[in-house]
Every structure is written in C-alpha cells, then in structure tokens.
Design a protein around this motif. Structure first.
Motif, PDB file in Angstrom:
ATOM      1  N   GLY A 407       0.814  -1.208   0.000  1.00  0.00           N
ATOM      2  CA  GLY A 407       0.000   0.000   0.000  1.00  0.00           C
ATOM      3  C   GLY A 407       0.847   1.257   0.000  1.00  0.00           C
ATOM      4  O   GLY A 407       0.555   2.232  -0.693  1.00  0.00           O
ATOM      5  N   ARG A 408       1.925   1.246   0.777  1.00  0.00           N
ATOM      6  CA  ARG A 408       2.821   2.412   0.830  1.00  0.00           C
ATOM      7  C   ARG A 408       3.556   2.605  -0.500  1.00  0.00           C
ATOM      8  O   ARG A 408       3.745   3.731  -0.955  1.00  0.00           O
ATOM      9  N   LYS A 409       3.945   1.504  -1.129  1.00  0.00           N
ATOM     10  CA  LYS A 409       4.620   1.607  -2.425  1.00  0.00           C
ATOM     11  C   LYS A 409       3.665   2.083  -3.522  1.00  0.00           C
ATOM     12  O   LYS A 409       4.073   2.762  -4.458  1.00  0.00           O
ATOM     13  N   ALA A 410       2.371   1.730  -3.385  1.00  0.00           N
ATOM     14  CA  ALA A 410       1.395   2.084  -4.424  1.00  0.00           C
ATOM     15  C   ALA A 410       1.268   3.587  -4.626  1.00  0.00           C
ATOM     16  O   ALA A 410       1.042   4.063  -5.741  1.00  0.00           O
ATOM     17  N   VAL A 411       1.427   4.363  -3.532  1.00  0.00           N
ATOM     18  CA  VAL A 411       1.245   5.818  -3.644  1.00  0.00           C
ATOM     19  C   VAL A 411       2.550   6.559  -3.884  1.00  0.00           C
ATOM     20  O   VAL A 411       2.548   7.779  -4.058  1.00  0.00           O
ATOM     21  N   MET A 412       3.664   5.838  -3.913  1.00  0.00           N
ATOM     22  CA  MET A 412       4.955   6.471  -4.192  1.00  0.00           C
ATOM     23  C   MET A 412       5.148   6.639  -5.699  1.00  0.00           C
ATOM     24  O   MET A 412       4.475   5.989  -6.501  1.00  0.00           O
ATOM     25  N   ASP A 413       6.055   7.511  -6.072  1.00  0.00           N
ATOM     26  CA  ASP A 413       6.344   7.765  -7.483  1.00  0.00           C
ATOM     27  C   ASP A 413       6.628   6.444  -8.199  1.00  0.00           C
ATOM     28  O   ASP A 413       7.512   5.678  -7.789  1.00  0.00           O
ATOM     29  N   GLY A 414       5.872   6.152  -9.247  1.00  0.00           N
ATOM     30  CA  GLY A 414       6.029   4.907  -9.988  1.00  0.00           C
ATOM     31  C   GLY A 414       5.123   3.796  -9.507  1.00  0.00           C
ATOM     32  O   GLY A 414       4.997   2.765 -10.183  1.00  0.00           O
ATOM     33  N   SER A 417      -0.968   3.253  -7.742  1.00  0.00           N
ATOM     34  CA  SER A 417      -1.937   4.334  -7.523  1.00  0.00           C
ATOM     35  C   SER A 417      -1.398   5.678  -8.006  1.00  0.00           C
ATOM     36  O   SER A 417      -2.152   6.517  -8.507  1.00  0.00           O
ATOM     37  N   PHE A 418      -0.102   5.893  -7.848  1.00  0.00           N
ATOM     38  CA  PHE A 418       0.533   7.107  -8.363  1.00  0.00           C
ATOM     39  C   PHE A 418       0.314   7.198  -9.873  1.00  0.00           C
ATOM     40  O   PHE A 418      -0.084   8.236 -10.412  1.00  0.00           O
ATOM     41  N   THR A 419       0.536   6.092 -10.561  1.00  0.00           N
ATOM     42  CA  THR A 419       0.346   6.039 -12.017  1.00  0.00           C
ATOM     43  C   THR A 419      -1.113   6.255 -12.389  1.00  0.00           C
ATOM     44  O   THR A 419      -1.432   6.944 -13.368  1.00  0.00           O
TER      45      THR A 419
END
Length: 432
Positions: A407-414, A417-419
C-alpha cells in the motif's frame, strides 16, 4: 499556460468529506496547474464540520472551500427507516444551490487563465451529474469505499430502490475513482476493465488523512494520558477497540465486550461511545459495564470516549484492532500493519468484513453479519478472536505486514496508484 480548476462535491458527513479532501490534496501534489473548489454540504448532525474542513485545508492554498446554504433536512423518521435514502434526499435538495454556485464559479473565471476542467462527485452525489452535463463538463465519481463495494453497486438488483438509483448513475460518469489499490483487489479491478459498459476505473488509494481527525470535544489531558500509557507498553501488546463515529452498542452487548476483553487477558484501549450523549461520548461506564470491571482491569486497560484513531494505530504498542470495518479504518490499519478483528455494524461494513476475512485473508473473523439490535456477540467469541489477532506469528499478521508495504509503495512515485492518479489527471484535463 492555461490552469485547470476542478469542482469537488464530497458527500455529507466527515468520513466522506475527509476522503474527498485528501483526494483533492493528492491531485494537487501531482500537478501544479490544478486548483480545486470544494462545495460543502452541512448535515444537521455534523456541527463540527466547518472547523474540521478548515483544519484539513489550512496548509493547501489551492483548495477553496465554499459552504453551501443550509437546507431543510429530510424528516428524521426517514433516517431510521433508511440512512441511504435520507442522504440521497438530502443531497438532491442541494442541487439548485450547487447549480447556482457552479454558474458563479464559471462566470468568475471567464476572463482569466483558469478554466473549469470537470467535476468529481462523491458517489452519494451522482444525482448532480446532470449539472455537469448542462455545463458540458466531464463528471467523475469518487467511491470512498473499495472495489468490491463498487462491484456490488454496479450489479444491484432493481428491488433495492434507495441505492439502485445511485448505482444506475455510475455508468453516466466519465470515470470512477476508487479508494483502493491494485495490489489489494486485483481481481475485482480486473473485472471492471473487462466490461465495456463500465467507465474507466482509477484505483488511487490508500487515500488517508494520516494526521488524524480533529475533534470538537478533544480532552487534551485524556489524550496525553492515553499516549503516555501506550508509551509504557511493550511492542504489539495492546488491542485497540474502536467502532467509528456512530459505533455504540446496547448495554447487554457492552457487557459481553467487557467480559470478553477481561477473559482474554490482553492489554487494551477501548474507545466507547454512548447513544444520546454529546458526540456519543464516554459518560457513565459504571451504568453499563459488569460490576467491578473497572477495578479488575486497572493498569491493564484504558477506557475513553473519542480516541485519536490514526495516532493510536501508528503506535508501536498496538498489536490488534477490533473494528466496525469502515473502509477508512481498514485502510488505516493496513497502512500501519495492524490486523483487524471484524465487528461490522452498519452500511457496507458487513461486505468489507467478509472481503477482509474470506477473500483477502487480512483479518480475524469475529462476526461478518452482525448488525445493531441483532443477536449478542458473546464474551467467549470476543475473547477467542482477540487472543487470535494478538498472536505474533500468525499468518494474518504476516499478510497484513506485506500488504502494508504494498500500500505504501502504491502511492509512491512509480507505484500503481501514483500512475493511476497521473492517468486520471491527463484524462480529465484532456476531455475538453
């Protein structure tokens, strides 16, 4: 360079408003060209909403809040019959005010370098899609819950009149924004992309207000006491019980919860509300708790009214969370890697509980179908579930930790969810 203005219409109530404003801030972080005007409806039983919205947006100059005029609420008996129908009626009474406000906004921008690019409506506000169509602007729908809930809404049988009217408008949106992430619900999200009748779906979560929600009746001394006590507890040794802003139980159920916690032998922090008291606050526990309970658990647990849920879940001492399974609460617990015991109460919480336990394996089952006024959940059941969730080597705890990282990686650049948010902005601004 032309700048883009989005008009947000969050659902009434703090939970929907918080998610809507956090999504707004997320969009602004992605694109410097954007600004957002948020139209705020004030429900009669949410008096603290003004101070709350101001505190959420104080640090973001590109979010403008417009308080819509007060309207006469629907009759209170409708609320007891169907909360969903009450909210839908309340929202529809705001349509003339929203139309007037939007006309004023567009007129005020007519000679500037800012254009209105589109609308984002909370899913309870889809009756306002017609306003977007009148202005030839794309309407997007924000589902504050999960992809499983969206799937249910898209497939509701026609006999559920109050909600099917909402669900039937989903296909009229240019796109549907969902507070979930691809790694959490891959199968549900994939099913939408395979159906050409459904507008594009944008998973943008977890959308969370991690600074916690301010409370109009916060007792700073009580808050300091709670956090100091947690500081003194070993890591992952405390179970947190909290059931949302409307989460109160009958006296017999309160007694069963108390006896279950006591029987478990686990340290605990219990946020308990009472119906009919101001903000459902903690008042006279001795009236509903088992005789001698407070004396027997002294030093092993703390009881309070309102508790700062985000700050508590983030604390190293918290090892488990007995929750009503509201979607915001689930996402907060996943973010901090705290496994849940499911105790759903109302709305879509039973669906959330089922998905978390049976489909995703990310929660410990206490109840999946409980509703206020139903059969009592017994002390033995509660003790068993609390002991289970606090096991340090459980498979559920391992899965929750892994999903927290995803979940934390999903909102990071790349991240996924960021995409998805980047694509959403491109689609909105390119639609005109």
């Amino acid at each position: 360079m032309m700048k883009e203005e989005l008009i947000f219409v969050p659902g009434p109530g703090i939970g929907h408003l918080a998610s809507g404003l956090e999504l707004a801030k997320r969009l602004l972080d992605h694109d410097d060209r954007l600004s957002i005007t948020t139209l705020v409806m004030n429900m009669p039983f949410t008096p603290s909403i003004n101070s709350y919205t101001r505190s959420l947006t104080a640090s973001q100059s590109r979010i403008k809040l417009v308080d819509l005029p007060q309207v006469d609420p629907p009759p209170p008996e409708l609320l007891t019959k169907s909360a969903e129908a009450y909210i839908c009626d309340f929202v529809e009474s705001y349509i003339p005010h929203v139309k007037t406000t939007v006309t004023d906004i567009i007129s005020s921008l007519s000679n500037s370098d800012v254009r209105v690019a589109g609308f984002i409506f909370d899913f309870f506000c889809v009756s306002m899609i017609d306003i977007a169509n009148e202005f030839s602007l794309p309407p997007y729908i924000f589902v504050t819950s999960n992809a499983g809930f969206l799937g249910l809404m898209l497939n509701l049988p026609k006999r559920h009149d109050e909600i099917s009217e909402v669900a039937q408008r989903f296909k009229d949106g240019k796109g549907i924004i969902v507070n979930t992430f691809a790694e959490l619900e891959p199968f549900a999200l994939r099913s939408f992309s395979d159906d050409h009748r459904i507008p594009p779906v944008y998973p943008v979560g977890p959308v969370l207000h991690l600074k916690g929600q301010p409370h109009p009746e916060i007792n700073q001394d009580q808050l300091d006491k709670i956090m100091k006590w947690l500081d003194e507890q070993p890591q992952s040794s405390v179970v947190f019980l909290c059931f949302g802003s409307f989460g109160s139980f009958s006296p017999p159920q309160v007694k069963e919860i108390a006896l279950g916690i006591e029987q478990s032998g686990i340290k605990f922090l219990w946020s308990m509300r009472f119906p009919g008291s101001p903000s459902n606050q903690f008042t006279n526990p001795e009236d509903v708790l088992p005789e001698g309970f407070l004396e027997r658990i002294e030093g092993r647990g703390i009881m309070c009214g309102w508790a700062p849920q985000v700050e508590v879940l983030a604390h190293k001492a918290i090892g488990g969370f007995v929750s009503h399974c509201g979607w915001n609460s689930i996402l907060e617990s996943l973010w901090y890697g705290v496994p849940i015991v499911t105790f759903p109460i109302y709305a879509e919480q039973q669906l959330n509980a089922f998905r978390m336990v049976r489909e995703l394996g990310l929660s410990v089952e206490l109840k999946l179908d409980y509703r206020v006024g139903g059969d009592l959940v017994t002390a033995d059941e509660i003790a068993k579930s609390v002991i289970c969730v606090m096991q340090s080597d459980s498979e559920v705890r391992k899965k929750v930790k892994e999903m927290s990282e995803k979940g934390r990686k999903a909102v990071m650049d790349g991240g996924s969810s960021f995409t998805s948010i980047t694509q959403l902005i491109q689609d909105i601004t390119g639609n005109n």
